[in-house]
Design a protein around this motif. Structure first.
Motif, short mmCIF file in Angstrom:
data_model
loop_
_atom_site.label_atom_id
_atom_site.label_comp_id
_atom_site.label_asym_id
_atom_site.label_seq_id
_atom_site.Cartn_x
_atom_site.Cartn_y
_atom_site.Cartn_z
N PRO A 56 -6.66 9.33 -5.11
CA PRO A 56 -6.29 8.17 -4.30
C PRO A 56 -7.45 7.36 -4.10
CG PRO A 56 -6.34 10.01 -2.82
CD PRO A 56 -6.77 10.46 -3.93
N ASP A 57 -7.19 5.97 -3.60
CA ASP A 57 -8.28 5.20 -3.16
C ASP A 57 -8.95 5.68 -1.91
OD1 ASP A 57 -7.93 3.26 -5.31
OD2 ASP A 57 -5.98 2.88 -4.63
N HIS A 58 -8.04 6.11 -1.03
CA HIS A 58 -8.71 6.58 0.29
C HIS A 58 -7.90 7.73 0.64
CE1 HIS A 58 -9.63 2.19 1.13
NE2 HIS A 58 -8.50 2.08 0.71
N ILE B 16 0.96 -1.19 0.08
CA ILE B 16 -0.02 -0.02 0.23
C ILE B 16 0.91 1.03 0.01
CG2 ILE B 16 -0.37 0.29 2.55
CD1 ILE B 16 -3.35 0.90 1.89
N VAL B 17 0.39 2.35 -0.73
CA VAL B 17 1.20 3.66 -0.72
C VAL B 17 0.38 4.51 0.26
CG1 VAL B 17 1.87 5.50 -2.18
CG2 VAL B 17 2.07 3.07 -2.98
N ARG C 16 -1.23 2.26 -9.41
CA ARG C 16 -2.57 1.80 -10.13
C ARG C 16 -2.23 0.61 -10.93
NH1 ARG C 16 -6.26 6.15 -12.48
NH2 ARG C 16 -6.56 6.44 -10.22
N ALA C 17 -1.21 0.68 -11.94
CA ALA C 17 -0.43 -0.31 -12.73
C ALA C 17 -0.31 -1.44 -11.90
CB ALA C 17 0.80 0.12 -13.61
N LEU D 189 3.65 8.44 -9.31
CA LEU D 189 3.42 7.32 -8.27
C LEU D 189 2.21 6.58 -8.13
CD1 LEU D 189 4.60 6.11 -5.54
CD2 LEU D 189 4.10 8.19 -4.36
N ALA D 190 1.17 7.75 -8.26
CA ALA D 190 -0.21 6.96 -8.35
C ALA D 190 -0.50 6.25 -9.45
CB ALA D 190 -1.34 8.14 -8.43
N ASP D 191 0.27 6.60 -10.76
CA ASP D 191 0.10 5.75 -11.84
C ASP D 191 0.91 4.44 -11.64
OD1 ASP D 191 -1.63 7.47 -13.19
OD2 ASP D 191 -0.13 8.49 -14.31
#
Length: 306
Positions: free
Chosen positions: A249-251, A207-208, A228-229, A223-225
């Motif tokens: 972000p997811d959260h 998790i990031v 996600r990949a 970083l988010a890409d």
């Protein structure tokens, strides 16, 4: 995410919050981006990421400069400005300057703060600002959102922690406290090469966790890409910039800080969110967390006494 944005737009802010919403009833660029997100093309999304990561450069440059920085046609920058409600790119750039040039000037932050503090006690005024921000914090970060993010962290194989600028202080604290409770952490720091070396080990089970204030960190989009990949979930602890992050972000755990956006602001709000997140993790995984903390305490006694 829609619910979070509604909280920002509907909240009755104190006088010191004017900087976060812009002058008067002016709609912030971040709000315009949020409301127009579904209408933006992939090329326009690239431009949005760039200007949020480097708003000062975008505010001082031309449409061509912004377009070349991400490899798209200059006309794309003009179309983006119109989609965001501006008659021309020049007017769009003017608002960028108003919102971001002062906000990225540390001397300006302190100068603006001192200009508003005319009372007998700077300490007392700061306390009042922070107390107001802390009081409304629970209206932005719900128990459910906190619990969901904490549960995701406890399930992770490794926690990759990222921040840029002043928010890096939160990374140091989060890294230490997570390790004390038995979580395996990787601190993402340095330039692009350093980040690449550390991100090479990112897996789906990880998790990031990112911290951001005032504006999107330079490497956030990449970083988010990358996450996600890989299928890796992301958590962001932020101030009012949170809802404007692209990609989202997811959260998201965000709340406005004390003081106005163009003045000095402390890390009390994001630090309180982080502390609540850490305690929530301890509660969700109490036996493991407390056992680990007891072991750390015993080792500290032995090593400090040696």
């Amino acid at each position: 995410m829609h619910d979070f944005m509604q909280k920002i737009l509907s909240c009755k802010f104190e006088k010191q919050d004017v900087g976060m919403l812009g002058a008067g009833k002016r709609k912030m660029i971040s709000e315009r981006i949020k409301s127009s997100a579904k209408k933006l093309t992939s090329a326009e999304q690239k431009l949005v990421r760039e200007l949020l990561a480097r708003p000062r450069e975008a505010a001082l440059g031309t449409a061509g400069d912004l377009a070349r920085s991400v490899g798209v046609h200059e006309a794309t920058a003009s179309r983006l400005a119109k989609k965001l409600g501006f008659e021309s790119y020049a007017l769009f750039r003017d608002m960028l300057r108003q919102e971001f040039i002062v906000k990225t000037d540390p001397a300006g932050w302190v100068r603006n703060t001192l200009a508003t503090m005319r009372g007998p006690s700077i300490l007392r005024e700061l306390i009042e600002q922070e107390a107001t921000a802390l009081t409304r914090l629970s209206g932005f970060v719900t128990d459910e959102a906190l619990s969901t993010a904490a549960a995701a962290l406890t399930r992770a194989r490794k926690v990759f922690i990222f921040a840029h600028g002043n928010a890096e202080a939160l990374v140091v604290l989060a890294d230490k406290r997570f390790r004390r409770m038995g979580l395996d952490t990787v601190v993402l720091c340095g330039d692009g090469r350093d980040l690449a070396e550390r991100l090479a080990g990112l897996e789906r089970e990880d998790i990031v966790l990112a911290f951001t204030n005032r504006r999107a960190p330079r490497h956030w989009a990449a970083l988010a890409d990358c996450a996600r990949a890989t299928g890796t979930p992301t958590i962001v602890v932020a101030d009012a910039v949170g809802p404007s992050l692209v990609p989202a972000p997811d959260h998201l755990l965000f709340a406005p800080r004390g003081g106005s956006g163009d003045a000095f602001q402390s890390l009390n709000i994001p630090m309180t969110i982080m502390n609540a997140l850490i305690l929530q993790i301890a509660q969700l995984n109490e036996p493991r967390s407390l056992d680990r903390l007891e072991r750390v305490g015993k080792l500290m006694s032995v090593l400090d006494g040696s």
